[in-house]
Design a protein around this motif. Sequence first.
Motif, PDB file in Angstrom:
ATOM      1  N   ILE A  21       0.855  -1.181   0.000  1.00 22.22           N
ATOM      2  CA  ILE A  21       0.000   0.000   0.000  1.00 22.22           C
ATOM      3  C   ILE A  21       0.889   1.228   0.000  1.00 22.22           C
ATOM      4  O   ILE A  21       1.829   1.309   0.792  1.00 22.22           O
ATOM      5  CB  ILE A  21      -0.899   0.010   1.240  1.00 22.22           C
ATOM      6  N   PHE A  22       0.603   2.165  -0.890  1.00 21.12           N
ATOM      7  CA  PHE A  22       1.373   3.403  -0.909  1.00 21.12           C
ATOM      8  C   PHE A  22       0.449   4.566  -1.222  1.00 21.12           C
ATOM      9  O   PHE A  22      -0.590   4.398  -1.867  1.00 21.12           O
ATOM     10  CB  PHE A  22       2.530   3.331  -1.912  1.00 21.12           C
ATOM     11  N   GLY A  23       0.810   5.724  -0.733  1.00 18.77           N
ATOM     12  CA  GLY A  23       0.028   6.923  -0.971  1.00 18.77           C
ATOM     13  C   GLY A  23       0.912   8.031  -1.514  1.00 18.77           C
ATOM     14  O   GLY A  23       2.068   8.154  -1.121  1.00 18.77           O
ATOM     15  N   ILE A  24       0.352   8.820  -2.428  1.00 21.43           N
ATOM     16  CA  ILE A  24       1.074   9.971  -2.953  1.00 21.43           C
ATOM     17  C   ILE A  24       0.163  11.198  -2.858  1.00 21.43           C
ATOM     18  O   ILE A  24      -1.050  11.100  -3.024  1.00 21.43           O
ATOM     19  CB  ILE A  24       1.565   9.742  -4.400  1.00 21.43           C
ATOM     20  N   GLN A  25       0.773  12.348  -2.565  1.00 16.02           N
ATOM     21  CA  GLN A  25       0.001  13.568  -2.339  1.00 16.02           C
ATOM     22  C   GLN A  25      -0.422  14.250  -3.627  1.00 16.02           C
ATOM     23  O   GLN A  25      -1.388  15.005  -3.638  1.00 16.02           O
ATOM     24  CB  GLN A  25       0.802  14.534  -1.480  1.00 16.02           C
ATOM     25  N   GLN A  26       0.302  14.011  -4.698  1.00 16.91           N
ATOM     26  CA  GLN A  26      -0.046  14.606  -5.992  1.00 16.91           C
ATOM     27  C   GLN A  26       0.232  13.588  -7.086  1.00 16.91           C
ATOM     28  O   GLN A  26       0.957  12.630  -6.869  1.00 16.91           O
ATOM     29  CB  GLN A  26       0.762  15.876  -6.229  1.00 16.91           C
ATOM     30  N   ASP A  27      -0.367  13.790  -8.241  1.00 16.22           N
ATOM     31  CA  ASP A  27      -0.127  12.890  -9.370  1.00 16.22           C
ATOM     32  C   ASP A  27       1.380  12.799  -9.600  1.00 16.22           C
ATOM     33  O   ASP A  27       2.079  13.811  -9.583  1.00 16.22           O
ATOM     34  CB  ASP A  27      -0.797  13.413 -10.630  1.00 16.22           C
ATOM     35  N   ALA A  28       1.882  11.576  -9.796  1.00 13.14           N
ATOM     36  CA  ALA A  28       3.334  11.410  -9.930  1.00 13.14           C
ATOM     37  C   ALA A  28       3.665  10.104 -10.640  1.00 13.14           C
ATOM     38  O   ALA A  28       2.859   9.182 -10.704  1.00 13.14           O
ATOM     39  CB  ALA A  28       3.996  11.417  -8.554  1.00 13.14           C
ATOM     40  N   PHE A  29       4.883  10.044 -11.150  1.00  5.53           N
ATOM     41  CA  PHE A  29       5.438   8.812 -11.708  1.00  5.53           C
ATOM     42  C   PHE A  29       5.926   7.969 -10.533  1.00  5.53           C
ATOM     43  O   PHE A  29       6.641   8.459  -9.661  1.00  5.53           O
ATOM     44  CB  PHE A  29       6.599   9.129 -12.652  1.00  5.53           C
ATOM     45  N   VAL A  30       5.528   6.704 -10.498  1.00  4.55           N
ATOM     46  CA  VAL A  30       5.895   5.804  -9.398  1.00  4.55           C
ATOM     47  C   VAL A  30       6.537   4.559  -9.986  1.00  4.55           C
ATOM     48  O   VAL A  30       6.039   3.985 -10.951  1.00  4.55           O
ATOM     49  CB  VAL A  30       4.658   5.407  -8.554  1.00  4.55           C
ATOM     50  N   GLN A  31       7.631   4.159  -9.368  1.00  7.63           N
ATOM     51  CA  GLN A  31       8.313   2.926  -9.757  1.00  7.63           C
ATOM     52  C   GLN A  31       8.489   2.082  -8.500  1.00  7.63           C
ATOM     53  O   GLN A  31       9.037   2.557  -7.504  1.00  7.63           O
ATOM     54  CB  GLN A  31       9.658   3.243 -10.376  1.00  7.63           C
ATOM     55  N   ILE A  32       8.013   0.838  -8.553  1.00  7.57           N
ATOM     56  CA  ILE A  32       8.161  -0.088  -7.434  1.00  7.57           C
ATOM     57  C   ILE A  32       8.786  -1.362  -7.979  1.00  7.57           C
ATOM     58  O   ILE A  32       8.228  -2.013  -8.868  1.00  7.57           O
ATOM     59  CB  ILE A  32       6.817  -0.411  -6.760  1.00  7.57           C
ATOM     60  N   ALA A  33       9.951  -1.712  -7.441  1.00  2.00           N
ATOM     61  CA  ALA A  33      10.681  -2.890  -7.906  1.00  2.00           C
ATOM     62  C   ALA A  33      11.055  -3.768  -6.724  1.00  2.00           C
ATOM     63  O   ALA A  33      11.245  -3.286  -5.603  1.00  2.00           O
ATOM     64  CB  ALA A  33      11.930  -2.472  -8.669  1.00  2.00           C
TER      65      ALA A  33
END
Length: 81
Positions: free
Chosen positions: A14-26
């Motif tokens: 589970i992750f949260g971001i405050q504004q629209d953004a590019f996210v990379q999870i590896a």
Amino acid sequence: SAYPNPFNPVVNIIFGIQQDAFVQIAIYNISGREIAMLANGDYLSGYHSLRWDANSQSSGLYFMTIISDGISRTQKLMLMK
């Protein structure tokens, strides 16, 4: 955050971001080799949930790295079969 941890064989992320953004999870193994890319794109602001099914991986320690807006965070994950 990832739960449950230790896990067998599926872990929820589970992750949260405050504004629209590019996210990379590896996911990386103990040798530092990337074994899974769970996210690699644009996400809207808010909370998001992903699952990693590690059924094809062996028991042991893994590292999950989340990168967004130039900020990187790493968490240890323990797969116990």
